[in-house]
Design a protein around this motif. Structure first.
Motif, PDB file in Angstrom:
ATOM      1  N   TRP A 134       0.835  -1.203   0.000  1.00  0.00           N
ATOM      2  CA  TRP A 134       0.000   0.000   0.000  1.00  0.00           C
ATOM      3  C   TRP A 134       0.869   1.252   0.000  1.00  0.00           C
ATOM      4  N   ALA A 135       1.919   1.258   0.816  1.00  0.00           N
ATOM      5  CA  ALA A 135       2.810   2.418   0.881  1.00  0.00           C
ATOM      6  C   ALA A 135       3.508   2.669  -0.443  1.00  0.00           C
ATOM      7  N   ALA A 136       3.803   1.611  -1.169  1.00  0.00           N
ATOM      8  CA  ALA A 136       4.508   1.757  -2.433  1.00  0.00           C
ATOM      9  C   ALA A 136       3.654   2.435  -3.498  1.00  0.00           C
ATOM     10  N   GLN A 137       2.332   2.254  -3.416  1.00  0.00           N
ATOM     11  CA  GLN A 137       1.457   2.821  -4.455  1.00  0.00           C
ATOM     12  C   GLN A 137       0.666   4.026  -3.983  1.00  0.00           C
ATOM     13  N   ASP A 138       0.353   4.094  -2.687  1.00  0.00           N
ATOM     14  CA  ASP A 138      -0.461   5.196  -2.165  1.00  0.00           C
ATOM     15  C   ASP A 138      -0.045   5.472  -0.721  1.00  0.00           C
ATOM     16  N   PRO A 139       1.102   6.131  -0.523  1.00  0.00           N
ATOM     17  CA  PRO A 139       1.589   6.316   0.846  1.00  0.00           C
ATOM     18  C   PRO A 139       0.656   7.109   1.738  1.00  0.00           C
ATOM     19  N   LEU A 140      -0.058   8.077   1.185  1.00  0.00           N
ATOM     20  CA  LEU A 140      -0.958   8.874   2.015  1.00  0.00           C
ATOM     21  C   LEU A 140      -2.141   8.031   2.508  1.00  0.00           C
ATOM     22  N   TRP A 163      16.779   6.783   5.173  1.00  0.00           N
ATOM     23  CA  TRP A 163      17.187   8.009   4.471  1.00  0.00           C
ATOM     24  C   TRP A 163      18.710   8.125   4.422  1.00  0.00           C
ATOM     25  N   VAL A 164      19.348   7.889   5.562  1.00  0.00           N
ATOM     26  CA  VAL A 164      20.807   7.980   5.615  1.00  0.00           C
ATOM     27  C   VAL A 164      21.460   6.959   4.685  1.00  0.00           C
ATOM     28  N   ALA A 165      20.883   5.769   4.632  1.00  0.00           N
ATOM     29  CA  ALA A 165      21.451   4.723   3.785  1.00  0.00           C
ATOM     30  C   ALA A 165      21.352   5.075   2.311  1.00  0.00           C
ATOM     31  N   ALA A 219       6.965   3.079   7.107  1.00  0.00           N
ATOM     32  CA  ALA A 219       8.045   4.062   7.161  1.00  0.00           C
ATOM     33  C   ALA A 219       9.213   3.661   6.269  1.00  0.00           C
ATOM     34  N   ALA A 220       9.598   2.403   6.323  1.00  0.00           N
ATOM     35  CA  ALA A 220      10.733   1.939   5.524  1.00  0.00           C
ATOM     36  C   ALA A 220      10.440   2.023   4.037  1.00  0.00           C
ATOM     37  N   THR A 221       9.237   1.622   3.642  1.00  0.00           N
ATOM     38  CA  THR A 221       8.883   1.648   2.220  1.00  0.00           C
ATOM     39  C   THR A 221       8.760   3.081   1.711  1.00  0.00           C
ATOM     40  N   TRP A 222       8.061   3.920   2.445  1.00  0.00           N
ATOM     41  CA  TRP A 222       7.836   5.308   2.030  1.00  0.00           C
ATOM     42  C   TRP A 222       9.156   6.082   1.963  1.00  0.00           C
ATOM     43  N   ALA A 223      10.024   5.853   2.934  1.00  0.00           N
ATOM     44  CA  ALA A 223      11.281   6.601   3.002  1.00  0.00           C
ATOM     45  C   ALA A 223      12.208   6.300   1.832  1.00  0.00           C
ATOM     46  N   ARG A 224      11.988   5.189   1.157  1.00  0.00           N
ATOM     47  CA  ARG A 224      12.859   4.866   0.022  1.00  0.00           C
ATOM     48  C   ARG A 224      12.643   5.807  -1.152  1.00  0.00           C
ATOM     49  N   PHE A 225      11.425   6.343  -1.295  1.00  0.00           N
ATOM     50  CA  PHE A 225      11.178   7.215  -2.444  1.00  0.00           C
ATOM     51  C   PHE A 225      10.725   8.625  -2.043  1.00  0.00           C
TER      52      PHE A 225
END
Length: 211
Positions: free
Chosen positions: A137-143, A201-203, A166-172
């Motif tokens: 879900w986060a990958a296609q519609d994070p909100l 994010w740091v990674a 958080a992990a999925t959303w932070a990647r993009f």
């Protein structure tokens, strides 16, 4: 090419395609061809294809085949596929089928998938399905995923879900993920989500994360 060929053949003549697949040399080639054949068979009779995969196969080949059946079934009947996957004994097999089902369902109607997952009893099936839904879900519609995850966090049920989101959303979109994590209700879920966003994010972009 072989998988596409066998999968298409199985839609027309499942027994012949399956016999061909199982006649391949033992190993990855046979496993992949058999999974493709069962995925093709599942377009016409997913229950029979699933029963064959569970009863006749073993090892990694069975896991692949069950996931292939789940993917085909869930592409048109996600609720039925999910109910079937949930009947498999807890463990690697059921989790593979559930993950694939939830992946397909999340692309169609994540709210319906979430509602169904909430009917599952606490335990491995439910936990695995929730985390997979959060990721897809986060990958296609994070909100949309964030609204769902925030409601769970407010109810004290958000730790694993919020971390996965958080992990999925932070990647993009790390800035968006960070803003969402900071707005979560105070507690472990917010703290863990913020740490997850920061580390992701740091990674990926240490200069921007430190700015």
């Amino acid at each position: 090419f072989l998988q596409a060929f066998v999968g298409g053949w199985a839609r027309i003549d499942a027994p012949a395609a399956l016999a061909f697949a199982q006649g391949q040399p033992a190993g990855l080639l046979r496993e992949d061809a058999t999974a493709a054949a069962l995925g093709g068979w599942a377009t016409a009779d997913p229950r029979a294809a699933g029963a064959f995969a569970y009863e006749k196969l073993n090892g990694p080949g069975r896991t692949k085949a069950l996931a292939a059946v789940a993917e085909t079934w869930a592409s048109t009947q996600p609720a039925e596929a999910a109910a079937w996957a949930a009947t498999l004994p807890p463990g690697v097999l059921s989790e593979a089928a559930l993950r694939q089902t939830v992946t397909m369902w999340a692309n169609q109607d994540p709210f319906a998938a979430a509602k169904w997952i909430d009917t599952l009893p606490a335990g491995g099936h439910r936990d695995a399905a929730l985390l997979q839904l959060a990721h897809e879900w986060a990958a296609q519609d994070p909100l949309g995923a964030a609204q769902w995850a925030t409601e769970r966090a407010k109810a004290g049920e958000g730790d694993g879900v919020t971390n996965t989101l958080a992990a999925t959303w932070a990647r993009f979109d790390p800035k968006g993920a960070a803003a969402w994590a900071a707005a979560l209700p105070a507690g472990d879920a917010r703290d863990d989500a913020a740490i997850t966003v920061a580390s992701t994010w740091v990674a990926s972009d240490p200069a921007a994360a430190g700015a």
